[in-house]
Design an enzyme around this catalytic site. Structure first.
Site: not given
Ligand code: ZN
Length: 235
Positions: A11, A87, A107
């Protein structure tokens, strides 16, 4: 001459693009576990209010653009064999110019949406363009879910084994903007290091793998990654 470079992104690489960190130490979901608990497959399937919240949040990020760190990694492909394991579900690596087949989305992705009943898949942009707060499948009326891994869902096993292979084959493995506290991100760092990769960690906060790393960089990602990529391109 540096050979294959594996890059794991979390992130932290996208916060400069205006996408909040959901799972990090000060992330949206960390601060509000009740909200996180809502984003499970069960709630998504059964609770229209959860879906309305989800689509509203998604709509806020639809115009997010890649930043200097995404662009530097895309540029690095011109001189090096780069594979990105992300991710993130925001698609910003591809928007920055990274070759889509060289980006592995651990993901899933927000770019496509599929019907949980008839499996029909469409572009999420087309679904958002309908402007509905709880859009249903146009073919069968079923619940639509973006192609991402929700809480309580398993990661795709083919994707995971490919990610492991990339970690094993990397001569340099760089983890960027990930707290490295959840698998498979954490495990991939360990695999790469065990197989002899030079491990570089770029993250604002300490991670459990800092001791294993050959280099730990704490400067902001949008500055650190372009500098690191320039360095790697030159050797
Ligand atoms: Zn359907």
């Amino acid at each position: 001459m540096t050979g294959r470079i594996g890059v794991l992104t979390g992130a932290g690489i996208s916060t400069d693009s205006g996408i909040p960190d959901y799972r990090g130490p000060s992330g949206v979901w960390t601060r509000d576990p009740e909200l996180a608990a809502l984003f499970t497959r069960k709630h998504f399937a059964n609770d229209a209010e959860v879906r309305r919240r989800f689509w509203r949040t998604l709509d806020l990020h639809r115009d997010a653009r890649p930043n200097a760190a995404h662009r530097a990694l895309a540029d690095l492909e011109k001189t090096k064999a780069v594979r990105i394991l992300t991710q993130n579900v925001d698609g910003l690596h591809q928007k920055a110019g990274s070759t889509p087949r060289k980006v592995l989305e651990l993901h899933g992705t927000l770019a496509t949406t599929s019907c949980t009943r008839c499996r029909a898949t469409s572009a999420t942009a087309d679904v958002l363009a309908r402007g509905e707060d709880d859009p249903a499948c146009p073919s069968c009326g079923g619940v639509l879910q973006p192609s991402i891994v929700l809480f309580g869902q398993y990661l795709d096993s083919d994707t995971l084994s490919l990610a492991g292979n990339i970690a094993r084959a990397s001569e340099v493995f760089i983890a960027i903007g990930s707290s490295l506290t959840v698998d498979p991100a954490a495990r991939l760092c360990a695999i790469a290091a065990e197989c002899g990769a030079r491990l570089i960690i770029v993250n604002r906060d300490p991670t459990p793998y800092d001791d294993l790393a050959d280099e730990v960089i704490r400067t902001p990602i949008a500055e650190a990654v372009p500098a690191l990529c320039a360095e790697l391109a030159a050797v």
